[in-house]
Design a protein around this motif. Sequence first.
Motif, PDB file in Angstrom:
ATOM      1  N   ALA A  57       0.833  -1.207   0.000  1.00 57.30           N
ATOM      2  CA  ALA A  57       0.000   0.000   0.000  1.00 57.30           C
ATOM      3  C   ALA A  57       0.866   1.255   0.000  1.00 57.30           C
ATOM      4  O   ALA A  57       0.497   2.281  -0.588  1.00 57.30           O
ATOM      5  N   ASP A  59       3.695   1.456  -1.454  1.00 53.65           N
ATOM      6  CA  ASP A  59       4.465   1.447  -2.704  1.00 53.65           C
ATOM      7  C   ASP A  59       5.967   1.519  -2.458  1.00 53.65           C
ATOM      8  O   ASP A  59       6.693   2.208  -3.174  1.00 53.65           O
ATOM      9  N   GLY A 204       0.137   6.057   1.938  1.00 55.04           N
ATOM     10  CA  GLY A 204       0.212   6.226   0.489  1.00 55.04           C
ATOM     11  C   GLY A 204       1.008   7.432   0.044  1.00 55.04           C
ATOM     12  O   GLY A 204       1.332   7.572  -1.132  1.00 55.04           O
ATOM     13  N   CYS A 206       0.479  10.414  -0.871  1.00 60.45           N
ATOM     14  CA  CYS A 206       0.046  11.017  -2.131  1.00 60.45           C
ATOM     15  C   CYS A 206       0.465  12.480  -2.256  1.00 60.45           C
ATOM     16  O   CYS A 206       0.711  12.974  -3.362  1.00 60.45           O
ATOM     17  N   LEU A 260      -7.576   3.181  -9.717  1.00 53.51           N
ATOM     18  CA  LEU A 260      -6.595   2.619  -8.791  1.00 53.51           C
ATOM     19  C   LEU A 260      -6.529   1.099  -8.880  1.00 53.51           C
ATOM     20  O   LEU A 260      -5.472   0.504  -8.648  1.00 53.51           O
ATOM     21  N   LYS A 261      -7.638   0.459  -9.222  1.00 50.72           N
ATOM     22  CA  LYS A 261      -7.695  -1.004  -9.274  1.00 50.72           C
ATOM     23  C   LYS A 261      -7.198  -1.559 -10.606  1.00 50.72           C
ATOM     24  O   LYS A 261      -6.487  -2.569 -10.641  1.00 50.72           O
ATOM     25  N   VAL A 278       0.014   2.274  -9.760  1.00 47.76           N
ATOM     26  CA  VAL A 278      -1.077   1.310  -9.910  1.00 47.76           C
ATOM     27  C   VAL A 278      -0.531  -0.098 -10.059  1.00 47.76           C
ATOM     28  O   VAL A 278      -1.020  -1.049  -9.424  1.00 47.76           O
ATOM     29  N   SER A 281       1.293  -1.068  -6.590  1.00 47.89           N
ATOM     30  CA  SER A 281       0.666  -0.809  -5.302  1.00 47.89           C
ATOM     31  C   SER A 281      -0.858  -0.915  -5.324  1.00 47.89           C
ATOM     32  O   SER A 281      -1.429  -1.886  -4.848  1.00 47.89           O
ATOM     33  N   THR A 282      -1.528   0.065  -5.904  1.00 47.52           N
ATOM     34  CA  THR A 282      -2.959   0.208  -5.640  1.00 47.52           C
ATOM     35  C   THR A 282      -3.814  -0.921  -6.201  1.00 47.52           C
ATOM     36  O   THR A 282      -4.898  -1.183  -5.685  1.00 47.52           O
ATOM     37  N   LEU A 285      -4.723  -3.365  -3.451  1.00 43.43           N
ATOM     38  CA  LEU A 285      -5.451  -2.953  -2.263  1.00 43.43           C
ATOM     39  C   LEU A 285      -6.828  -3.608  -2.212  1.00 43.43           C
ATOM     40  O   LEU A 285      -7.425  -3.922  -3.244  1.00 43.43           O
ATOM     41  N   LEU A 290      -9.805   0.740  -1.183  1.00 44.42           N
ATOM     42  CA  LEU A 290     -10.007   1.579  -2.369  1.00 44.42           C
ATOM     43  C   LEU A 290     -11.236   2.462  -2.209  1.00 44.42           C
ATOM     44  O   LEU A 290     -11.221   3.647  -2.567  1.00 44.42           O
TER      45      LEU A 290
END
Length: 428
Positions: A57, A59, A204, A206, A260-261, A278, A281-282, A285, A290
């Motif tokens: 998660a 990354d 994350g 971000c 994200l998926k 992506v 990592s994401t 999740l 998400l």
Amino acid sequence: MKRLLWVPVVLIVMALAAWWWQSHRSNTASAAAEDPAIAAMLKDSSTIAKGRYLATAGDCTSCHTAQSGQLYAGGRLLPTPFGNIPASNITPDPDTGLGHWRFDDFWRALHTGVGRDGELLYPAFSYTSFTKITREDAIAIFAYLKSLPSIHEETKPLGLRFPYNVRAGLAAWRALYFKPGVYQADPAHPESWNRGAYLVEGLGHCNECHAPRGAWGGVEKGAQLSGGRIPGMDWYAPDLSTQAHGGLQGWSKQDVVDLLKTGQSSKGVAFGPMADVVANSTQYLSDEDLQAIADYLQSLPARPEPIAEKTSFDSKPLVDQGNSIYVQRCASCHGNDGQGVPGVYPPLDGNSSVLEPTGINATRAVLLGGFAPVTSGNPRPYSMPPYAQQLSDAEVAAVVTFIRRSWSNHAPAVQERDVIKYRHTPMD
């Protein structure tokens, strides 16, 4: 001349910071054994499994794994405007990795940005965000890293220019830009929102990309997740607000989850640095996490209406030329109306990567191509070919300007001089 006048001031500040740091520094390294209770947790299989998920998660692999290198063995050079910073080896190797680290050493690095030997860490290691990680989660991440195969990989030399390579000067930077503190849940919001805030703001990290930075590389106050140029990389990470004038204006929760998926949503496709996020990592999740991220992003406030562009530059000739190029090169995939093909080719009308303020992303996509990440939800994504060899700088400027000013798009023009600069910027 004004810039030269700042040099003595900067050196004085750094000298004072170095004196303060040396006078307050203590050697934090210790050969003491790990606390028995923590030692037991570090060997617990469920804790290790949790740590693997959390490291994914966060990354960690994108920075701490070199291209074609071994997992978490470091070696990747992280570009900054001040020079390159090598990512460290975080496998349990005793000589070049975390082999001699105790959990307290790891916690100090995450939470306060101070290394095992008491050295101040450069914020390319995102402790400005990781400080929000809970102690329980940090133990799990450390347990996972300790469970990895030990790989001997020396850290590459620091590539920062003077005076940025004077590590003690970080004391002044930290005073301006760093406030340590574990994330505290906001009781005014539900559990899902708080989980999303924790993932976005902390684990994350971000904000490290999706926020503007000042001359000294610090995130500007009050600009959380409002978009910014990624330091040293010449990509633009968009504003993440889905409200009026936000970078993701009009995105639904499902659009956020889908991107994200799978790397693709009805609003656009992940490419550039976000494609790596992506892919590594994401996409792994949980659906709950998400959804939590989407809940949090949906709550970000509306942004001020952009100030109308004031320029004497006449973009109409560019738009007219770009229209012709678009019809020849782009319309067969993205459509004459810029709507693309759902699930195949992304729309350009209203696309956040097209409309971001600088024009960097659209320009680099035309030059380098657009490559969506391979994910379990989209194992064979369509890619856009590069046009760097087919189109001149003037032609790239024309077609990008046409796209940014057509349909419902009203973004500033991109000029030939901009394309020249971005053409010669490394991919990452």
